[in-house]
Scaffold this active site. Sequence first.
Site, PDB file in Angstrom:
ATOM      1  CD  GLU A 170      -1.464 -10.287  17.251  1.00 50.78           C
ATOM      2  OE1 GLU A 170      -2.169 -10.319  18.264  1.00 50.78           O
ATOM      3  OE2 GLU A 170      -1.916 -10.159  16.098  1.00 50.78           O
ATOM      4  NE  ARG A 211      -2.702  -1.674   3.192  1.00 51.67           N
ATOM      5  CZ  ARG A 211      -2.865  -2.941   3.541  1.00 51.67           C
ATOM      6  NH1 ARG A 211      -3.494  -3.782   2.744  1.00 51.67           N
ATOM      7  NH2 ARG A 211      -2.391  -3.377   4.691  1.00 51.67           N
TER       8      ARG A 211
END
Lengths: 243, 191
Positions: B109, B72
């Site tokens: 994570e 992005r």
Amino acid sequence: MQSIICSHHLCLAPPPTVLCNRLLCHRVPSIRLTNHRSATTSLRLFTCAAASKKSEIMAAAKEDGQDPRIPKIASSIRVIPDFPKPGIMFQDITTLLLDTEAFKDTIDIFVERYKGKGISVVAGVEARGFIFGPPIALAIGAKFVPMRKPKKLPGKVISEEYSLEYGTDKIEMHVGAVEPGERAIIIDDLIATGGTLAAAIRLLERVGVKIVECACVIELPELKGREKLGDAPLFILVTSDAA
Amino acid sequence: MFAAENGLKGDPRLEAISAAIRVVPNFPKKGIMFQDITTLLLDHKAFKHTIDIFVDRYKDMQISVVAGVEARGFMFGPSIALAIGAKFVPLRKPGKLPGKVISESYELEYGHDRLEMHVDAVEPLERVIIIDDLVATGGTLSAAISLMESQGAEVVECACVIGLPEVKGQHKLKGKPLYVLVEPSGLDEFC
């Protein structure tokens, strides 16, 4: 309406079309080349060396009717042998992006072509289509629609499958990104076999969008990708050898 | 720092940008309110405002490199680079860049990932801004900063369209300034 603006015209007058990317011209021919190829390569090296003076190139471009910005764009593209696998000559546009004039010229050529043509959608294929598409979309007042690999888009999607050398892949687009009747161009850095672009065309046509043109910086004509695009015209700036 | 606290307080463009961002609940997994910038890209005016704000900020800072994080960051970086006369350098997932690369790992994570850059993309002493659509923990941007510094380039600022609450009040990331346009959109702005 299809126009192929090829830098190689500067170096080799007759067909078949072969690469004249100036970076490649300065390389020693690979021993993988066949006899046929090596003869062509020698000629290519000779004439490319002769054509390397900027003023000669500009004059040749004007005589050809070719856009004089093309040679610089072509020579800014780096060719990397044997990536992603042996035998492939990879067309690396990252060096074009490092050349501010060449990158600007690339975008300008596309913008000049598509401005004022009622195009409301610029669709770009992941990931290198994301580099060229948005600047064009912004300049012509269109939406930018990313066409992505599976599971990247967060909302409701429609998807289209296409063939790879081994197996299949999919591209996806958000539902509601485009509306029936809109006029679109599809952008990618390069067209090879045409599988991805053909899938992008199908995806947009399924929702009633008219494909005005497919636009790529580079075409590998030996791979005949153009034949997969159906009625959609193809506009490219530079042609090159596949391997 | 957020744009509204840094010279653009009350700027109506920021509201238009925020309103154009769609929130998708529970993506990629339950509990995450995903900030979807694809709707911003469909809104030509709001997309143009986004680019204009970054361009106005960086055009007189002698920036020679705009680096964008895959994928992005690629949607915002090149337009900024073109407008300010800088090079665009893509920072990519492993195995995508064809030439010789340097890479830096960063934490997810669960587990790690790597960010790669071509070795010849930036030169020592070049002034760089790094662009991504959103900053959460700052892990990816920190890896990007390390890549630049390993080549002797100077990161002038990191810039993102959206900044998650973790970064509010945090003006710097790995010692580098962080500039963010808007906070995450809430569900009631879902369009």
